[in-house]
Design a protein around this motif. Sequence first.
Motif, PDB file in Angstrom:
ATOM      1  N   GLU A  83      25.997  22.481  65.092  1.00 12.66           N
ATOM      2  CA  GLU A  83      25.058  21.437  65.514  1.00 12.66           C
ATOM      3  C   GLU A  83      24.925  21.431  67.037  1.00 12.66           C
ATOM      4  O   GLU A  83      23.813  21.334  67.577  1.00 12.66           O
ATOM      5  CB  GLU A  83      25.538  20.078  65.015  1.00 12.66           C
ATOM      6  CG  GLU A  83      24.606  18.925  65.350  1.00 12.66           C
ATOM      7  CD  GLU A  83      23.271  19.022  64.628  1.00 12.66           C
ATOM      8  OE1 GLU A  83      22.277  18.475  65.173  1.00 12.66           O
ATOM      9  OE2 GLU A  83      23.185  19.638  63.552  1.00 12.66           O
ATOM     10  N   ASP A  84      26.048  21.551  67.729  1.00 17.05           N
ATOM     11  CA  ASP A  84      25.984  21.585  69.186  1.00 17.05           C
ATOM     12  C   ASP A  84      25.212  22.792  69.685  1.00 17.05           C
ATOM     13  O   ASP A  84      24.367  22.680  70.577  1.00 17.05           O
ATOM     14  CB  ASP A  84      27.390  21.600  69.778  1.00 17.05           C
ATOM     15  CG  ASP A  84      27.359  21.609  71.293  1.00 17.05           C
ATOM     16  OD1 ASP A  84      27.242  20.531  71.896  1.00 17.05           O
ATOM     17  OD2 ASP A  84      27.409  22.715  71.880  1.00 17.05           O
ATOM     18  N   ARG A  85      25.483  23.955  69.114  1.00 15.54           N
ATOM     19  CA  ARG A  85      24.806  25.164  69.589  1.00 15.54           C
ATOM     20  C   ARG A  85      23.304  25.097  69.340  1.00 15.54           C
ATOM     21  O   ARG A  85      22.514  25.613  70.128  1.00 15.54           O
ATOM     22  CB  ARG A  85      25.391  26.405  68.902  1.00 15.54           C
ATOM     23  CG  ARG A  85      26.821  26.729  69.285  1.00 15.54           C
ATOM     24  CD  ARG A  85      26.992  27.037  70.778  1.00 15.54           C
ATOM     25  NE  ARG A  85      27.037  25.846  71.599  1.00 15.54           N
ATOM     26  CZ  ARG A  85      26.545  25.735  72.813  1.00 15.54           C
ATOM     27  NH1 ARG A  85      25.957  26.741  73.378  1.00 15.54           N
ATOM     28  NH2 ARG A  85      26.634  24.620  73.491  1.00 15.54           N
ATOM     29  N   ALA A  86      22.896  24.474  68.247  1.00 17.73           N
ATOM     30  CA  ALA A  86      21.467  24.409  67.918  1.00 17.73           C
ATOM     31  C   ALA A  86      20.717  23.404  68.772  1.00 17.73           C
ATOM     32  O   ALA A  86      19.490  23.488  68.906  1.00 17.73           O
ATOM     33  CB  ALA A  86      21.293  24.062  66.443  1.00 17.73           C
ATOM     34  N   THR A  87      21.432  22.454  69.384  1.00 18.97           N
ATOM     35  CA  THR A  87      20.765  21.363  70.092  1.00 18.97           C
ATOM     36  C   THR A  87      21.107  21.281  71.569  1.00 18.97           C
ATOM     37  O   THR A  87      20.499  20.487  72.295  1.00 18.97           O
ATOM     38  CB  THR A  87      21.127  20.020  69.431  1.00 18.97           C
ATOM     39  OG1 THR A  87      22.552  19.838  69.462  1.00 18.97           O
ATOM     40  CG2 THR A  87      20.658  19.977  67.986  1.00 18.97           C
ATOM     41  N   ASN A  88      22.054  22.082  72.040  1.00 21.05           N
ATOM     42  CA  ASN A  88      22.534  21.981  73.416  1.00 21.05           C
ATOM     43  C   ASN A  88      21.858  23.035  74.287  1.00 21.05           C
ATOM     44  O   ASN A  88      21.778  24.204  73.908  1.00 21.05           O
ATOM     45  CB  ASN A  88      24.055  22.166  73.457  1.00 21.05           C
ATOM     46  CG  ASN A  88      24.682  21.608  74.724  1.00 21.05           C
ATOM     47  OD1 ASN A  88      24.118  21.707  75.797  1.00 21.05           O
ATOM     48  ND2 ASN A  88      25.870  21.044  74.573  1.00 21.05           N
ATOM     49  N   HIS A  89      21.406  22.618  75.458  1.00 26.71           N
ATOM     50  CA  HIS A  89      20.697  23.523  76.360  1.00 26.71           C
ATOM     51  C   HIS A  89      21.618  24.393  77.203  1.00 26.71           C
ATOM     52  O   HIS A  89      21.155  25.266  77.934  1.00 26.71           O
ATOM     53  CB  HIS A  89      19.794  22.724  77.299  1.00 26.71           C
ATOM     54  CG  HIS A  89      20.564  21.818  78.215  1.00 26.71           C
ATOM     55  ND1 HIS A  89      21.024  20.575  77.807  1.00 26.71           N
ATOM     56  CD2 HIS A  89      20.983  21.959  79.499  1.00 26.71           C
ATOM     57  CE1 HIS A  89      21.679  20.012  78.811  1.00 26.71           C
ATOM     58  NE2 HIS A  89      21.673  20.827  79.854  1.00 26.71           N
ATOM     59  N   ASN A 104      27.929  15.027  71.209  1.00 24.10           N
ATOM     60  CA  ASN A 104      27.834  15.551  69.840  1.00 24.10           C
ATOM     61  C   ASN A 104      29.119  15.287  69.060  1.00 24.10           C
ATOM     62  O   ASN A 104      29.085  14.985  67.864  1.00 24.10           O
ATOM     63  CB  ASN A 104      27.521  17.046  69.873  1.00 24.10           C
ATOM     64  CG  ASN A 104      26.068  17.322  70.168  1.00 24.10           C
ATOM     65  OD1 ASN A 104      25.190  16.530  69.821  1.00 24.10           O
ATOM     66  ND2 ASN A 104      25.778  18.447  70.807  1.00 24.10           N
ATOM     67  N   PHE A 716      20.804  26.603  72.291  1.00 21.91           N
ATOM     68  CA  PHE A 716      19.835  26.470  71.197  1.00 21.91           C
ATOM     69  C   PHE A 716      19.982  27.579  70.154  1.00 21.91           C
ATOM     70  O   PHE A 716      18.999  28.061  69.597  1.00 21.91           O
ATOM     71  CB  PHE A 716      18.402  26.448  71.749  1.00 21.91           C
ATOM     72  CG  PHE A 716      18.115  25.307  72.682  1.00 21.91           C
ATOM     73  CD1 PHE A 716      18.306  23.998  72.281  1.00 21.91           C
ATOM     74  CD2 PHE A 716      17.679  25.538  73.970  1.00 21.91           C
ATOM     75  CE1 PHE A 716      18.062  22.939  73.145  1.00 21.91           C
ATOM     76  CE2 PHE A 716      17.425  24.485  74.850  1.00 21.91           C
ATOM     77  CZ  PHE A 716      17.617  23.175  74.426  1.00 21.91           C
ATOM     78  N   LYS A 718      20.767  29.406  66.712  1.00 18.54           N
ATOM     79  CA  LYS A 718      20.820  29.245  65.262  1.00 18.54           C
ATOM     80  C   LYS A 718      21.022  30.630  64.673  1.00 18.54           C
ATOM     81  O   LYS A 718      20.322  31.579  65.054  1.00 18.54           O
ATOM     82  CB  LYS A 718      19.521  28.629  64.738  1.00 18.54           C
ATOM     83  CG  LYS A 718      19.223  27.248  65.310  1.00 18.54           C
ATOM     84  CD  LYS A 718      17.853  26.740  64.879  1.00 18.54           C
ATOM     85  CE  LYS A 718      17.555  25.393  65.526  1.00 18.54           C
ATOM     86  NZ  LYS A 718      16.198  24.888  65.185  1.00 18.54           N
ATOM     87  N   TYR A 746      20.016  25.016  59.622  1.00 15.65           N
ATOM     88  CA  TYR A 746      20.765  26.020  60.380  1.00 15.65           C
ATOM     89  C   TYR A 746      22.263  25.876  60.135  1.00 15.65           C
ATOM     90  O   TYR A 746      23.064  26.415  60.872  1.00 15.65           O
ATOM     91  CB  TYR A 746      20.454  25.925  61.883  1.00 15.65           C
ATOM     92  CG  TYR A 746      20.450  24.525  62.450  1.00 15.65           C
ATOM     93  CD1 TYR A 746      21.640  23.889  62.819  1.00 15.65           C
ATOM     94  CD2 TYR A 746      19.257  23.832  62.613  1.00 15.65           C
ATOM     95  CE1 TYR A 746      21.637  22.613  63.342  1.00 15.65           C
ATOM     96  CE2 TYR A 746      19.242  22.550  63.138  1.00 15.65           C
ATOM     97  CZ  TYR A 746      20.431  21.943  63.499  1.00 15.65           C
ATOM     98  OH  TYR A 746      20.429  20.667  64.020  1.00 15.65           O
TER      99      TYR A 746
END
Length: 785
Positions: A83-89, A104, A716, A718, A746
């Motif tokens: 979740e962090d990797r998919a939403t963190n810049h 997160n 970001f 996925k 994801y």
Amino acid sequence: MDERIKRGMLEHHEYDFIVAGGGLAGVCCAISAARGGLRTAIIQNRPAFGGNSSSEIRIVPVGSVDFNSWTMESGIIGEILLEDRATNHEKFGDGAINTLYDLNLYQAILKEPNLTAYLDTQVNGVEVDPEAEGVSSELKAIYATQLGSGKAFKFTARQFADCTGDAELGFLAGAPYRYGREARSEFGELLAPVEADNHTMGSSITFYARNAGREVPFTAPAWAHRYETAEDVGIYRDINHIKHDRLAGFWWMELANPFHQVDDFGAMKHELLRYVLGYWDFLKNRSKYQETLSTYSIDWIGMYPGKRESRRLEGDVIVSERHIYEDPCWPDRVSTSGMFVDIHINGGLLNRTEPPELSNADANYKDYTLVAPYSIPLRSLYSRSIANLWMAGRNISVSRVALGSVRNQVILANIGQAVGTAAGYAIRHQISPREAADVSQGHIQAIQQQLLRDDVPIIGLKNEDKYDLAREATATASSEQTMYLNEPDENAMVPLDSTWAQVLPITSDRIDTVEFYVSNTSEETVSLKVSVYQLERIWDKGEGVPVGTAELLIPPLHTGWICAELNLRVAAGKPHRIALESHEHIAWAKSTEQATGTLAQYYVKCEGGPQPENKHYPSFQESELVIPPYERWNEIKRKRFSFAMNVHPCPAPYGGDQVVSGIARPIAMPGLWISDRASELPQHVALKWEEERTFNEVVVTFDTSLNQSYAYMPAFWKAPECVKDWRLWVYVHDEWKCVYEEHGNYHRKRSATFDTVTASAVKLEVLATNGDASARVYEMRVYCK
């Protein structure tokens, strides 16, 4: 706290289960227990969760997959980090963990209705049953004070978990613990010193620097340490990764003895700041990197040291070096580690004449400390003297040597989830931790099956969930991919400076021929011996069972495919190692892809001891450690791959039947359905029963790239292999009916619930992935809640 008690200001809170410590182990422990139905509290003495991985310390969370292929930890930690990797810049690598990561983790806690969090709350006292002694002692309550509010708390619970890292809860309760190094004779550990002592690995403060785009001078404060030369810093401490506009440093900036990792925390923090600022001063003003770093400036420096080691509580089992090299497959195993034995030198920065970690300097030591994945028993995760005290994190019951191989945060997170699940079971069934782990009582089997369902990897255990209707079904797929190692990378030729091998799953009862993509720089024909071995697990380091040999004749100055005639009878359904002996003129091409469930290994033989040029180091003296003679097969750390080859008959290990194989990750076979990459999506896999079944939930495990470390997932991110859009269909009244649909997924584990149906089949239709050409599914389970 006493004054507040006198004034009636002590708040009393009662829970089923209390977790002290909010690192990744504590977070996963608390979430798991809450999901198991327990009224749970997590008490964290910092303002954020994450422990060493939080934005306060910024130690990148890594696990087993950095050292063994296909071993990325899953379960709750997988949910959180994906979740962090998919939403963190921001990426993780180079210590770029940010406060969005903290948020997160905070949100993961808040999602659980049974979980209450107490941040900035320091445990400072305990209450132990005064009438109990020895193994019957029980922890009754813990006392804590909250910074900022000044509130004082009394927490009571039926069971507790010490996830504090420093074993603070167990220490206050009087539980027996270890600190420092055991003597070699106690557990027969070759990597332990002859005499026991109080040496530990050190704590580190990291920093983060950016290229400001203009000259940025730096003047060190007067109290900073002064480095004049690189020799003052120490050997093997050079930096060689100024490749981007940011720079993070450095894992080896640690302090250990004479500092006590708990008692001297404040003094150690100040000294670490002195050394970090002094090193930055040296880099900026006197090093060979002075010009390169002239525009760089520190924009963050840690103000809280990250600890590697302190107290370890004693359980009914103390996992030691022998257990990590010769996995006993404990009957009460609940988790897995595959990290190498990462033990840093005594003294840290104060020891300038030795490499900070010995494998940086010595190949014999490095190859010996690489271990295959092994199991962790539940008996090492509770106190042997406090009857209701669990533990998870770096304070579990391991020897100092074994700590070196379990201490990475993602590994400890899975251990935390195992403890939370076991505690949930124990409290619901009104039994102690010891009873939960007792194989003769039958509880541990139920705990293990719940952990498998919740996606915690446990070596050698299969899905035996009696409620899973999928186990009674036959699985078929619209298409399936055969073994895909047949695309050579001509720009990645591996010289056969040692014997190299490819491990892959074999699905036929014979191997007729094998083609290798090789190059010969000699002007003569070269004859190479091809050897085949049967293995039990893809990571096996021993020889295995010899199956047969053949000759590979490579023409002069040849580059391309060469075929070896083997004509061997083999065991279908087993991984096999196919090896080429070393030769100075031959190179073997890497495959453009590391096919799931495959890996490359190199053969290494050591006569014992360090390399001759390293024998002078104090840490390599026999009073400190012994490197024994050995022969083994290893993988390259962090830079794994597979070789280009064609096996005939071509293995077909990715069939639809894999989704009901009972194992949802590569161990022996891949355990994964992959649709034919040449066939366009949508593709499907279906389960069919001879008679209709009634159900309302389907649990699916997708592929989130188990060979990819969370530490190197970019912003970001996925997993391309992961199914993005999918539908579930059920076969009722002679027609297919759609009962569930999801878009934009994801995550690895998904649970689809719907109105109860009675059907003879269920079909998972993959509409799209996050980039891969194939549909990929590890497991399907079917339940009627």
